[in-house]
Design a protein around this motif. Sequence first.
Motif, PDB file in Angstrom:
ATOM      1  N   SER A 100      -2.295   6.641  -5.275  1.00 45.62           N
ATOM      2  CA  SER A 100      -3.535   7.055  -4.637  1.00 45.62           C
ATOM      3  C   SER A 100      -4.755   6.413  -5.372  1.00 45.62           C
ATOM      4  O   SER A 100      -6.096   5.918  -4.369  1.00 45.62           O
ATOM      5  CB  SER A 100      -3.687   8.371  -5.279  1.00 45.62           C
ATOM      6  N   ASP A 101      -4.472   6.262  -6.655  1.00 48.93           N
ATOM      7  CA  ASP A 101      -5.943   5.358  -6.463  1.00 48.93           C
ATOM      8  C   ASP A 101      -5.813   3.874  -6.556  1.00 48.93           C
ATOM      9  O   ASP A 101      -7.485   3.295  -5.999  1.00 48.93           O
ATOM     10  CB  ASP A 101      -5.696   5.112  -8.267  1.00 48.93           C
ATOM     11  N   GLU A 102      -4.651   2.899  -5.931  1.00 50.88           N
ATOM     12  CA  GLU A 102      -4.808   1.428  -5.428  1.00 50.88           C
ATOM     13  C   GLU A 102      -4.866   2.195  -3.976  1.00 50.88           C
ATOM     14  O   GLU A 102      -5.246   0.307  -3.753  1.00 50.88           O
ATOM     15  CB  GLU A 102      -3.563   1.262  -6.048  1.00 50.88           C
ATOM     16  N   GLN A 103      -4.982   2.687  -3.455  1.00 52.55           N
ATOM     17  CA  GLN A 103      -4.821   2.947  -1.395  1.00 52.55           C
ATOM     18  C   GLN A 103      -6.183   2.342  -1.312  1.00 52.55           C
ATOM     19  O   GLN A 103      -6.021   1.661  -0.542  1.00 52.55           O
ATOM     20  CB  GLN A 103      -4.420   4.778  -0.992  1.00 52.55           C
ATOM     21  N   LYS A 159       0.717  -1.323  -0.206  1.00 50.96           N
ATOM     22  CA  LYS A 159       0.146   0.065  -0.167  1.00 50.96           C
ATOM     23  C   LYS A 159       0.638   1.323   0.146  1.00 50.96           C
ATOM     24  O   LYS A 159       0.735   2.055  -0.528  1.00 50.96           O
ATOM     25  CB  LYS A 159      -0.457  -0.489   1.458  1.00 50.96           C
ATOM     26  N   ASN A 160       2.153   0.637   1.149  1.00 51.34           N
ATOM     27  CA  ASN A 160       3.053   2.408   0.651  1.00 51.34           C
ATOM     28  C   ASN A 160       3.544   2.628  -0.342  1.00 51.34           C
ATOM     29  O   ASN A 160       3.910   3.482  -1.321  1.00 51.34           O
ATOM     30  CB  ASN A 160       4.457   1.981   1.683  1.00 51.34           C
ATOM     31  N   LYS A 161       3.795   2.312  -1.361  1.00 46.60           N
ATOM     32  CA  LYS A 161       4.458   1.963  -2.879  1.00 46.60           C
ATOM     33  C   LYS A 161       3.122   2.054  -3.303  1.00 46.60           C
ATOM     34  O   LYS A 161       3.553   2.733  -4.660  1.00 46.60           O
ATOM     35  CB  LYS A 161       5.286   0.870  -3.760  1.00 46.60           C
TER      36      LYS A 161
END
Length: 226
Positions: A92-95, A87-89
């Motif tokens: 923003s759309d995949e967060q 998630k950190n990598k």
Amino acid sequence: TGSLGMTAKYSGVVEPEKTLSVQKDDTKKIAELYVTVGQEVKVGDKLFSYDTDDLQMQLEEAQLQLESLKNRISTLNQQIDSLQKEKNKASSDEQLSYTLQIQSAQLEVKSTEYDQSKEIENLKKSLENTDVMAEMAGVVKQINDGSNTNTSGSDSTNAYITILATGSYRVKGTATELNVYSLQEGMKMKVVSRVDPEQTWTGTVESIEREAANDNNNSGISYGSE
């Protein structure tokens, strides 16, 4: 008795002041039954006990299952760590997608830990409290063991054991809408036996229900005696 010397009479039935229904846990086996129909019991007397061998086996199975669940929880925690790193990598759309996956895994961990620990806790308590005691003094009216040999009376109940309180009784009867208003709470009453009119008792009106009874158009009254 009114000013003209006339006495109003009402019909009623005598019933115990209190009835205790003792349920049994259908998931457990009964080891021993200590009472019979018609037997008098006191508070604290043993009614029946559960089979401890069966409960011990259930506890051992739950503890073995807990070990396997610990492995599942460990795997879920590793999965949560991996998802957090991804998630950190992520963009923003995949967060949001990663957040939902992490929350789902965390919820499964908490649910698994709680459900199993609760089951083990309940089993341990059951092993410590295998005897079921009478919570009031009375007479065993009915034992519902699935047969007709240990039952008394025509009442239908799902209770395993039904106990009727002794010592205090009440007479429950009906009055018409014409004479119910001549009654008052606290009024003294004379109770006469239908079988033997020479047998009488005294009591007082405990409560009066002035709404129409379900089975007829009369109003119900209830008057009890010590």
